[in-house]
Design an enzyme around this catalytic site. Structure first.
Site, PDB file in Angstrom:
ATOM      1  N   SER A  27     -19.359  34.521   0.968  1.00 53.41           N
ATOM      2  CA  SER A  27     -20.620  34.932   1.597  1.00 53.41           C
ATOM      3  C   SER A  27     -20.945  36.395   1.300  1.00 53.41           C
ATOM      4  CB  SER A  27     -20.561  34.709   3.109  1.00 53.41           C
ATOM      5  OG  SER A  27     -19.533  35.485   3.690  1.00 53.41           O
ATOM      6  N   CYS A  28     -19.968  37.131   0.801  1.00 48.66           N
ATOM      7  CA  CYS A  28     -20.205  38.528   0.408  1.00 48.66           C
ATOM      8  C   CYS A  28     -21.153  38.572  -0.793  1.00 48.66           C
ATOM      9  CB  CYS A  28     -18.891  39.210   0.027  1.00 48.66           C
ATOM     10  SG  CYS A  28     -17.735  39.412   1.395  1.00 48.66           S
ATOM     11  N   VAL A  29     -21.724  39.742  -1.024  1.00 48.67           N
ATOM     12  CA  VAL A  29     -22.645  39.928  -2.149  1.00 48.67           C
ATOM     13  C   VAL A  29     -22.166  41.096  -3.007  1.00 48.67           C
ATOM     14  CG1 VAL A  29     -24.996  40.679  -2.762  1.00 48.67           C
ATOM     15  CG2 VAL A  29     -24.656  38.930  -1.028  1.00 48.67           C
TER      16      VAL A  29
END
Length: 160
Positions: A27-29
């Site tokens: 879910s990190c970018v």
């Protein structure tokens, strides 16, 4: 080629043409910035969209809202110019779905949206992005060329 792993909440700026900055995302970018005129690359691994409070232990680069600004400042300190920077984004998957298929917190979506908003406020164009979905990704940023590749588990690496 040498590889430098960028962990959650970290950012790195580099000018070594033989270096690859790499990070793994759910879910990190990842925010990849490049200034081809200065040969300067920067990679930020965002954990959450917004910083709610500030303390001595809080690391600004964990969050998209201050983290993007920190990355831009570090790029400029290394000789990059904001008017020549371009951005590529990856990650932001929905990995915390409920039994009904709904991602209650939408962390990945919010991470990607906040990163885009911050880049827009700083007048840095997003030239390519692969965000969302339901899969993790490995991102590799080739400092010497500005080339960013993405690989999903079980798939081939492809250029972003």
């Amino acid at each position: 080629m040498r590889t430098q792993l960028i962990e959650v909440g970290e950012c790195a700026v580099a000018r070594q043409p033989d270096l690859v900055l790499e990070t793994c995302l759910g879910s990190c970018v990842a925010v990849a910035l490049y200034d081809s005129g200065a040969g300067t690359a920067g990679l930020l691994h965002v954990l959450l969209p917004r910083m709610r409070s500030v303390s001595m232990e809080t690391k600004a680069t964990k969050f998209a809202d201050p983290g993007v600004r920190v990355l831009v400042e570090r790029m400029e300190e290394a000789g990059a110019r904001r008017d020549r920077m371009s951005a590529k984004l990856a990650g932001g998957a929905s990995l915390l779905e409920t039994a009904g298929g709904f991602d209650l917190f939408q962390i990945g979506t919010r991470n990607a949206e906040t990163a885009r908003t911050m880049l827009d406020e700083l007048s840095i164009p997003v030239v390519s992005a692969e965000t969302g979905g339901h899969v993790g990704r490995v991102v590799r940023f080739h400092v010497g060329t500005g080339r960013v590749t993405v690989r999903v588990i079980g798939q081939r690496e492809r250029e972003l």
